[in-house]
Motif scaffolding. Sequence first.
Motif, PDB file in Angstrom:
ATOM      1  N   PRO A   1       0.826  -1.212   0.000  1.00 34.64           N
ATOM      2  CA  PRO A   1       0.000   0.000   0.000  1.00 34.64           C
ATOM      3  C   PRO A   1       0.860   1.262   0.000  1.00 34.64           C
ATOM      4  CG  PRO A   1       0.128  -0.902   2.217  1.00 34.64           C
ATOM      5  CD  PRO A   1       0.863  -1.864   1.320  1.00 34.64           C
ATOM      6  N   ALA A   2       0.247   2.315  -0.449  1.00 31.55           N
ATOM      7  CA  ALA A   2       0.856   3.647  -0.373  1.00 31.55           C
ATOM      8  C   ALA A   2      -0.244   4.599   0.076  1.00 31.55           C
ATOM      9  CB  ALA A   2       1.420   4.081  -1.715  1.00 31.55           C
ATOM     10  N   VAL A   3       0.072   5.431   1.044  1.00 32.88           N
ATOM     11  CA  VAL A   3      -0.924   6.344   1.607  1.00 32.88           C
ATOM     12  C   VAL A   3      -0.441   7.781   1.459  1.00 32.88           C
ATOM     13  CG1 VAL A   3      -2.093   7.083   3.733  1.00 32.88           C
ATOM     14  CG2 VAL A   3      -1.769   4.645   3.265  1.00 32.88           C
ATOM     15  N   TYR A   4      -1.344   8.623   0.997  1.00 31.45           N
ATOM     16  CA  TYR A   4      -1.120  10.067   0.955  1.00 31.45           C
ATOM     17  C   TYR A   4      -2.197  10.738   1.785  1.00 31.45           C
ATOM     18  CZ  TYR A   4       2.238  10.243  -2.919  1.00 31.45           C
ATOM     19  OH  TYR A   4       3.354  10.131  -3.703  1.00 31.45           O
ATOM     20  N   ILE A   5      -1.812  11.791   2.494  1.00 30.67           N
ATOM     21  CA  ILE A   5      -2.794  12.669   3.121  1.00 30.67           C
ATOM     22  C   ILE A   5      -2.557  14.045   2.531  1.00 30.67           C
ATOM     23  CG2 ILE A   5      -3.715  13.653   5.250  1.00 30.67           C
ATOM     24  CD1 ILE A   5      -2.727  11.153   6.711  1.00 30.67           C
ATOM     25  N   ILE A   6      -3.621  14.601   1.983  1.00 30.55           N
ATOM     26  CA  ILE A   6      -3.576  15.898   1.323  1.00 30.55           C
ATOM     27  C   ILE A   6      -4.298  16.897   2.215  1.00 30.55           C
ATOM     28  CG2 ILE A   6      -4.227  17.174  -0.750  1.00 30.55           C
ATOM     29  CD1 ILE A   6      -4.255  14.349  -2.172  1.00 30.55           C
ATOM     30  N   GLY A   7      -3.624  17.991   2.502  1.00 31.41           N
ATOM     31  CA  GLY A   7      -4.190  19.007   3.380  1.00 31.41           C
ATOM     32  C   GLY A   7      -5.281  19.821   2.717  1.00 31.41           C
ATOM     33  N   THR A   8      -5.911  20.658   3.501  1.00 29.14           N
ATOM     34  CA  THR A   8      -7.032  21.475   3.024  1.00 29.14           C
ATOM     35  C   THR A   8      -6.618  22.429   1.904  1.00 29.14           C
ATOM     36  OG1 THR A   8      -6.590  23.067   4.792  1.00 29.14           O
ATOM     37  CG2 THR A   8      -8.239  21.367   5.240  1.00 29.14           C
ATOM     38  N   ASP A   9      -5.320  22.733   1.822  1.00 25.81           N
ATOM     39  CA  ASP A   9      -4.818  23.630   0.777  1.00 25.81           C
ATOM     40  C   ASP A   9      -4.383  22.896  -0.487  1.00 25.81           C
ATOM     41  OD1 ASP A   9      -2.541  22.356   1.695  1.00 25.81           O
ATOM     42  OD2 ASP A   9      -1.415  24.200   2.103  1.00 25.81           O
ATOM     43  N   GLY A  10      -4.569  21.577  -0.528  1.00 23.44           N
ATOM     44  CA  GLY A  10      -4.212  20.799  -1.714  1.00 23.44           C
ATOM     45  C   GLY A  10      -2.755  20.345  -1.732  1.00 23.44           C
ATOM     46  N   ARG A  11      -2.050  20.537  -0.636  1.00 25.57           N
ATOM     47  CA  ARG A  11      -0.643  20.124  -0.562  1.00 25.57           C
ATOM     48  C   ARG A  11      -0.523  18.821   0.233  1.00 25.57           C
ATOM     49  NH1 ARG A  11       2.645  23.090  -3.000  1.00 25.57           N
ATOM     50  NH2 ARG A  11       2.178  25.243  -3.510  1.00 25.57           N
ATOM     51  N   ILE A  12       0.468  18.045  -0.126  1.00 22.60           N
ATOM     52  CA  ILE A  12       0.704  16.771   0.539  1.00 22.60           C
ATOM     53  C   ILE A  12       1.281  17.030   1.928  1.00 22.60           C
ATOM     54  CG2 ILE A  12       2.055  14.638   0.457  1.00 22.60           C
ATOM     55  CD1 ILE A  12       1.877  14.986  -2.678  1.00 22.60           C
ATOM     56  N   ILE A  13       0.616  16.470   2.938  1.00 19.16           N
ATOM     57  CA  ILE A  13       1.109  16.636   4.307  1.00 19.16           C
ATOM     58  C   ILE A  13       1.681  15.333   4.869  1.00 19.16           C
ATOM     59  CG2 ILE A  13      -0.355  18.610   4.836  1.00 19.16           C
ATOM     60  CD1 ILE A  13      -2.256  16.713   6.307  1.00 19.16           C
ATOM     61  N   TYR A  14       1.455  14.216   4.163  1.00 20.07           N
ATOM     62  CA  TYR A  14       1.972  12.930   4.604  1.00 20.07           C
ATOM     63  C   TYR A  14       1.980  11.997   3.414  1.00 20.07           C
ATOM     64  CZ  TYR A  14       2.167   8.418   7.042  1.00 20.07           C
ATOM     65  OH  TYR A  14       2.522   7.164   7.475  1.00 20.07           O
ATOM     66  N   ARG A  15       3.009  11.130   3.349  1.00 16.06           N
ATOM     67  CA  ARG A  15       3.030  10.058   2.357  1.00 16.06           C
ATOM     68  C   ARG A  15       3.862   8.927   2.904  1.00 16.06           C
ATOM     69  NH1 ARG A  15       8.099  10.571   2.244  1.00 16.06           N
ATOM     70  NH2 ARG A  15       9.300  11.719   0.754  1.00 16.06           N
ATOM     71  N   HIS A  16       3.464   7.693   2.563  1.00  9.80           N
ATOM     72  CA  HIS A  16       4.152   6.522   3.100  1.00  9.80           C
ATOM     73  C   HIS A  16       3.872   5.310   2.216  1.00  9.80           C
ATOM     74  CE1 HIS A  16       6.047   4.118   6.250  1.00  9.80           C
ATOM     75  NE2 HIS A  16       5.136   3.209   5.960  1.00  9.80           N
ATOM     76  N   GLU A  17       4.904   4.513   1.978  1.00  8.74           N
ATOM     77  CA  GLU A  17       4.738   3.213   1.330  1.00  8.74           C
ATOM     78  C   GLU A  17       4.812   2.140   2.396  1.00  8.74           C
ATOM     79  OE1 GLU A  17       7.936   3.010  -1.508  1.00  8.74           O
ATOM     80  OE2 GLU A  17       6.580   3.512  -3.141  1.00  8.74           O
ATOM     81  N   GLY A  18       4.007   1.117   2.262  1.00 14.02           N
ATOM     82  CA  GLY A  18       4.011   0.020   3.224  1.00 14.02           C
ATOM     83  C   GLY A  18       3.001   0.267   4.330  1.00 14.02           C
ATOM     84  N   ILE A  19       3.078  -0.573   5.332  1.00 17.38           N
ATOM     85  CA  ILE A  19       2.125  -0.483   6.438  1.00 17.38           C
ATOM     86  C   ILE A  19       2.543   0.661   7.352  1.00 17.38           C
ATOM     87  CG2 ILE A  19       1.128  -1.685   8.413  1.00 17.38           C
ATOM     88  CD1 ILE A  19       1.728  -4.309   6.864  1.00 17.38           C
TER      89      ILE A  19
END
Length: 170
Positions: free
Chosen positions: A138-156
């Motif tokens: 898996p890969a997870v992204y969290i995108i902030g309210t302004d449209g910018r990436i605030i977190y990203r991670h591959e794996g668990i």
Amino acid sequence: MIRFGIALILLALTNFSPGVSAQKSESSKEKKKLLAVGSAAPNWELNDAEGKLQILAQYRGRVVVLDFWATWCGPCAEVMPQMQKLHEKYKDKGVAVFGVSSWEKNDPAAFMKGKNYTYGLLLKGEDITDRYGVGTLPAVYIIGTDGRIIYRHEGIARNFESIIKKQLRD
């Protein structure tokens, strides 16, 4: 001593790596790099399980969680319960959680329904994996309210909630 040598050879042949907690997609031939925290999230247009077009730009002003996954990906199954909990807790607080089904061989909607997952499902995620640098699930992204990436991670990964709480406070 011979058993130990045989075990080492078997480990090498199976490409064993302790701590690897993700699966490569069939189409990832080269190592891709996830987008940097702070960069603008590329816009996307993907259909959900009901055939409705979902567009990232529609969610501007909300926190968006993208979990790239597949039904055949064992480690992905470990992340999904966390996504469901985030969805249940924050769906009415400005957070949209999406599972982005990618490189799929089976029916992701039936899989999610069978597990009682009710967060959003986006289909044909492989259409955007290159733009997001995703080659491992898996890969997870969290995108902030302004449209910018605030977190990203591959794996668990764990503890997405603290990141979301901080974003909602700011």
